[in-house]
Each structure stands twice: as C-alpha cells, then as structure tokens.
Design an enzyme around this catalytic site. Structure first.
Site, PDB file in Angstrom:
ATOM      1  N   SER A 251     -34.687 -72.434  30.908  1.00 58.18           N
ATOM      2  CA  SER A 251     -36.131 -72.933  31.545  1.00 58.18           C
ATOM      3  C   SER A 251     -36.960 -73.945  30.534  1.00 58.18           C
ATOM      4  CB  SER A 251     -36.822 -71.598  31.949  1.00 58.18           C
ATOM      5  OG  SER A 251     -37.206 -70.912  30.696  1.00 58.18           O
ATOM      6  N   LYS A 296     -45.331 -66.302  31.832  1.00 57.87           N
ATOM      7  CA  LYS A 296     -45.365 -67.580  31.085  1.00 57.87           C
ATOM      8  C   LYS A 296     -46.674 -68.106  31.005  1.00 57.87           C
ATOM      9  CE  LYS A 296     -40.408 -68.739  31.500  1.00 57.87           C
ATOM     10  NZ  LYS A 296     -39.282 -69.461  32.100  1.00 57.87           N
TER      11      LYS A 296
END
Length: 358
Positions: A251, A296
C-alpha cells in the site's frame, strides 16, 4: 423463637456460589481466542526521512541522474493488525476495540486464508512490499523519461526455508543452473528441473555485483523447493534503496513513487508541506485500493499531516470518516497524485482538487 429452616440458610450460599461460577465462566470466555482481527492506526512514516535510525530512501544516479535536496514530508501510512496467523485476539480485546472509533474489527477470513501460517503471511507481505517498490521506481522513472530494462527478481524469501540466509529479496536473477530465461515462468521451470537432492545453482546480481550461489532445497510434492518467490522486476540505471524495517504489504507504492520523483527533480515537490497518503501502484501508474484506510487517516493526523492522498476506489470508506483537520484528495493515477502534491505545495490549498465528496 424457632430457628431458620436448613433450606433457608442454603439459599444465600447457593446464590453466591452460582454468581461466582457465572463470573468465572464469563471471565474465562472473554479470554478465549476468537476468529477476528483488530485493525489499529499504525505509524505514519516520512519516506524522505529516517525510520529506525536508517534513511528510508537512498538514490545514487551518478552524474547523469543527480538527486536534489527536498523539504516537507511525504508520509506512507500503516495499519497495525492483531489476530493474524500465529496471533489470536480474545473476546475481551474485540469488545474493547468494537467501541473504539479509531479501530476496526473484521472476521479473520476476510484478510487471511484459514490455513495460512505466520511464515507464509510474512512472505506474502514481503513479496508485496518488494514488488511495490520496484513498480514505484519504474513509474517515477517513466515520468522522467529515464529508460530501464525488465528483469526477474527474488521477490521474497520465506523465513526458515532452505534459501533463507542465502538469497535476499531484490536479488536480480541472471541464471539458474547455468541457464538463462526471459521471464519468471522460465526461471521457475529451470529451478523445478533440478534433480532431487541437489542444490540449485543461482547466479544473481546483488548491489551491482554478480554472485553464483548454491541454494539448498527440500522436497515438496516431488519437486525441489527453495522457499522463494520469483517476480517481475526491473534493472534500473540508478541505484535505489528503500528500507522500512519489517513493514510489509503493497500500500505504500504511491508514496514511494512520489518520493523517488521528488528526489530526482529540483526543488521540493511538497513545497515544504506535510502530506501523507496511501495506495498501491502498478507499473502503468494506476493507484489501487488498500485496506484500513480509516486507521491510516487517523495515523496521518496524529503524525501531524495536514493533507492526505486517498485512492479513488476507497472513497466509500473515506466519506464521513475524515479526521478533523485533515484534507483528503482522491487520486487514481500517479499523474493525479503528483499534480495534487504540486498544487498543495504551491498553494497550500485543496480547493481545486478532487475529493471523495465532490
């Protein structure tokens, strides 16, 4: 005065014993492992800076491809996952996480195959990280019209496998048992043809030097097994190193590509701003969806980021969950991500940039 009947005396005692037994049973049940995982905000790491006392991004392009000083931060964001292979969470932990707005509770099978071991999980995330780094560098060089060649690399080495300690992720494969191949499948076939009980002779390039190594094997389903994963990679005209400790997964690809591009171009791409983000990236520059984006965003805000780049495919999870003080821009390609960072850097605003709610 008459004495209480024996049954009357026993009722409080029985009630107390029953209550104590129930409490013990509840406590015991709360400590049992359950098939869930808990996602929590992980650290936001500035790719242009250091991590665990080591510089994350190092580039040596020689005189032909110099690097330039930069400023601000380009943060990759991470998620801490409890309950993966080899690690179980309890019902009590799940209950606590359930009422914590910064964490998510998910059925374990959504993230991990039922029979996956801790070693297999670690290998998978290592391969994903290695591949994402290769593609990120390729995308940045494409943007700068710097040519490179496609190749085959050791994308991952399983801990404890025969190849562990002999081969390393990132090794460029040149020959197997003295023969070369044009793609991953060709090298896999050469390795599989090694006679039972024999080492696999692998010639690789590591840090610019050619090495011929004898790799032990073990038999698995009648074939020699080294415990490695081969994958598509690239032979770049510059040396690029990316080190983020034991952080794995794909990611951070978008933020890696932006950081490489930033250091190979004059001036600070961020304009001195602190920008975080996430998103996979493929060799064509497409930004893909990731997991744990809510965590996140929280991690980015806690690390001091003012802006966040989110994959367009994650917008359903972003809308309504953006932390206060964080401006989120949606991106679907590297070009869009670069334009967003440049715009933020020059104007300090996201007003003219696409968001998940626009």
């Amino acid at each position: 005065m008459s004495s209480p009947a024996p049954s009357t005396l026993h009722r409080p005692v029985l009630a107390g014993v029953s209550l104590a037994s129930l409490c013990v049973m509840i406590l015991g049940a709360s400590l049992l492992p359950v098939p869930y995982v808990i996602e929590s905000p992980g650290p936001a790491i500035d790719v242009l800076g250091d991590y665990e006392d080591e510089k994350i991004l190092t580039i040596d392009g020689g005189d032909e491809h110099p690097t330039y000083p930069t400023d601000g931060e380009l943060m990759m964001t991470t998620v801490s996952v409890d309950g993966g292979p080899g690690y179980r969470v309890t019902a009590a932990e799940v209950l606590v996480a359930w009422f914590d707005g910064t964490r998510s509770v998910l059925p374990r099978e959504l993230l991990y195959p039922e029979d996956q071991s801790a070693e297999e999980s670690s290998l998978e995330t290592s391969v994903q990280m290695s591949t994402s780094q290769q593609d990120a560098v390729a995308v940045a060089l494409d943007e700068l019209d710097i040519p490179y060649e496609d190749t085959v690399i050791v994308a991952g080495v399983e801990t404890g496998a025969p190849a562990d300690g002999v081969l390393e992720p990132g090794d460029r494969v040149l020959r197997i048992n003295g023969e070369s191949a044009s793609d991953t499948a060709g090298f896999q076939a050469l390795a599989a043809a090694t006679p039972a009980g024999q080492d696999v002779e692998m010639t690789v390039e590591r840090e610019g030097e050619e090495q011929t190594l004898q790799v032990p094997t073990e038999q698995a389903d009648g074939k020699p097994r080294m415990g490695i994963v081969l994958g598509a990679g690239h032979d770049f005209p510059i040396d690029v190193g990316i080190s983020v400790g034991d952080v794995g997964g794909p990611s951070a690809g978008t933020m890696f590509a932006l950081s490489v591009y930033d250091e190979l171009t004059p001036g600070a791409l961020t304009g001195g701003k602190d920008i975080a983000g996430t998103g996979t990236i493929d060799a064509e520059g497409a930004v893909g969806a990731i997991g744990g984006i809510r965590q996140k965003m929280v991690g980015a805000r806690d690390a001091g980021a003012d802006y966040f780049l989110a994959p367009a495919e994650n917008c359903d999870e972003v809308t309504g969950h953006v932390p206060d003080g964080l401006a989120v821009v949606k991106v679907s390609t590297f070009e869009e991500a670069r334009h967003a960072v440049e715009t933020i850097g020059s104007t300090g605003s996201t007003d003219d940039l696409p968001t998940c709610s626009s």
